[in-house]
Structures are given as C-alpha cells and as structure tokens.
Design an enzyme around this catalytic site. Sequence first.
Site, PDB file in Angstrom:
ATOM      1  N   HIS A  34       0.841  -1.209   0.000  1.00 37.43           N
ATOM      2  CA  HIS A  34       0.000   0.000   0.000  1.00 37.43           C
ATOM      3  C   HIS A  34       0.876   1.258   0.000  1.00 37.43           C
ATOM      4  O   HIS A  34       0.581   2.233  -0.685  1.00 37.43           O
ATOM      5  CB  HIS A  34      -0.885   0.037   1.252  1.00 37.43           C
ATOM      6  CG  HIS A  34      -1.870  -1.080   1.356  1.00 37.43           C
ATOM      7  ND1 HIS A  34      -1.733  -2.103   2.261  1.00 37.43           N
ATOM      8  CD2 HIS A  34      -3.019  -1.324   0.676  1.00 37.43           C
ATOM      9  CE1 HIS A  34      -2.762  -2.933   2.138  1.00 37.43           C
ATOM     10  NE2 HIS A  34      -3.552  -2.492   1.182  1.00 37.43           N
ATOM     11  N   SER A 182       0.221  -9.209   1.981  1.00 36.17           N
ATOM     12  CA  SER A 182      -1.243  -9.180   2.004  1.00 36.17           C
ATOM     13  C   SER A 182      -1.672  -8.975   3.447  1.00 36.17           C
ATOM     14  O   SER A 182      -1.054  -9.530   4.365  1.00 36.17           O
ATOM     15  CB  SER A 182      -1.789 -10.516   1.491  1.00 36.17           C
ATOM     16  OG  SER A 182      -3.143 -10.669   1.874  1.00 36.17           O
ATOM     17  N   SER A 183      -2.743  -8.222   3.624  1.00 36.70           N
ATOM     18  CA  SER A 183      -3.250  -8.037   4.992  1.00 36.70           C
ATOM     19  C   SER A 183      -3.638  -9.384   5.583  1.00 36.70           C
ATOM     20  O   SER A 183      -3.539  -9.599   6.788  1.00 36.70           O
ATOM     21  CB  SER A 183      -4.448  -7.095   4.974  1.00 36.70           C
ATOM     22  OG  SER A 183      -4.099  -5.899   4.307  1.00 36.70           O
TER      23      SER A 183
END
Length: 293
Positions: A34, A182-183
């Site tokens: 992000h 990835s979260s």
Amino acid sequence: MIVVETIDALRATRRDLKGRVGLVPTMGYLHDGHRSLVIAARQECAHVIASIFVNPTQFGANEDLSTYPRDLPRDLAMLEAEGVDVVFVPTAAQMYPPRFQTYVNVEQVSQGKEGASRPTHFRGVTTVVSKLFNLCQPDDAYFGQKDAQQVVVIRQMVRDLNFPLRIHVCPTWREADGLAMSSRNAYLSVEDRQAAVTLWRALQAMRTRYEQGERRAAMLQEAARAVFATEPRAALDYVSVARARDLEEVETADEPLLVSLAARVGKPRLIDNMLLPYHLNSREGATAVLGVG
Ligand code: PAF
C-alpha cells in the site's frame, strides 16, 4: 492530513483540492505494498486521497468480514508519514444507507478465477470503487498487481462507464522469501507462514518452464501443481493461464500472459500472480498490458 468520515465532509474537502488528485483505495491494515501505491500517487499528483473501508459487499457470507484485520491508528500514522492529504474513513452506514439497492456489475471478466470461487466479490468491489470514484473524483487511481483480476475488472468498468481517470498498476511487494504481502498474511500460523511461500515457488516454476520455451498452458499448470504436491499444508484452489489483456484462458501462449493462482494455507485463502514474459512485472509493464485491449 485531514481525516474525513462522512460523504458531505469528503465532498467539501475535495472541492478545495486544485490540480491532479490521486486516489489510493484500501481496506486498511496497510503494508509496504500500500505504501508503494501512496508513494507513486504522491510523485505524480498534486494531492493524494486514500480511503480505508472494509467493504462488506465484497465479502461472501462465509468469508472473513468480521475478522478482517484492522489497525486504524497505525494506518493513519503511515499515511500521514507518506504525505497523504486526505483520508476517507467512512462507516458502512455512510456507504450503504438503508434501502441501498444499486450495484455495478462487470459481466465477463468478473467470472472465472476469483469470480468462480467468490461469486459476489467483484460486484462488491466495482460498486464500492465506482462510489469512491464518484466521491473523490480522482484523475489517477492506484491499484496493486497482486489483485490482478480486480485491476482488469476495474479497467473494464472505467472504460464502460466512462470514468475520466487513469488506472495505474503497481508491482506486488514481497517478503524476503517471495510471499506476496497481504493483509490476510496476518492470519498465518508460524508453520503455515512457511508453507505460504508455495504460491511464489509455483509461480517461479511456471516462469522457468515458460523461459525454457514451454507455451502450452496445461504444461505450465502442471509445473505449478507439481510444486503444490510437495507441500501438504497448501491446498491449491486454481491455477490459471490467461491473456493479460482480458483474462481469457489460453491453451497456447502467444501474447503476454497472466499466470495466477489461489490456495488455502491453513486459515487464509491466498492469491498471487505473475505476468509472462517476466520483465512485464514492473509498474510500466503491468500498466501497459493488464486489462488493456
Ligand atoms: O483491493 C482492495 O483493497 C479492495 O478490493 C478495494 C479496491 C479497496 C475495494 O474495497
């Protein structure tokens, strides 16, 4: 940095922004992937808006909406440190008030791959992203290659509905061993974290076969399956060999490809992908071929 929670406040704030506006839509629990989207937006736009919204309509009934990882204070600190101007953090009631009943559905490219495993997922994504485009009116919007089918679906929506903006595709960020950030990696146990690298190893095996001259999709898929066969903790859901421009599955590769896969590793279901030829896995390469055509 201004944090706005309501649509009225967002619209009022947007009215004051002059020059190019870049949008980075997120569901929070931010990581370096992000951050790279924000950095790209910051470099190219006069103002950056980020949104943090765990969008209920893109989760299926038995998926992880209620347990999706959240850490708003940490996310806001990261966005402020990266020079974001406005963060939109709406509630579900703001985005989906009572009697909400309008959805955006991109038909063909939403089916298959993630769409087959998660039938209502992309309808939720395109609905919320079109709302965010309408509300934020960005000139540029930034998405990660990690969610490659999402990029193709959103690009189709942008063309079909004439959104006046450019979509940018930024490369997948990876841990040192290759696992895509990835979260949802937060759900992995210690043992499953080790097994999760199987996705990356399978993509590498496909790349190796491709670079040796193999162009038959079945053989490339076989290379990925052989890697999964060595790791009992990782259960392959699908492995796809598709044209990068429209995600049509191919039998023989004669133009840029997206090879993509999904697997359950313990609790989470993880996805990953690679463009072939491999040099296309750059900002310029992915933006030029993924969903274009
Ligand atoms: O990629 C995501 O995090 C989400 O699908 C998005 C684009 C923010 C829409 O909720």
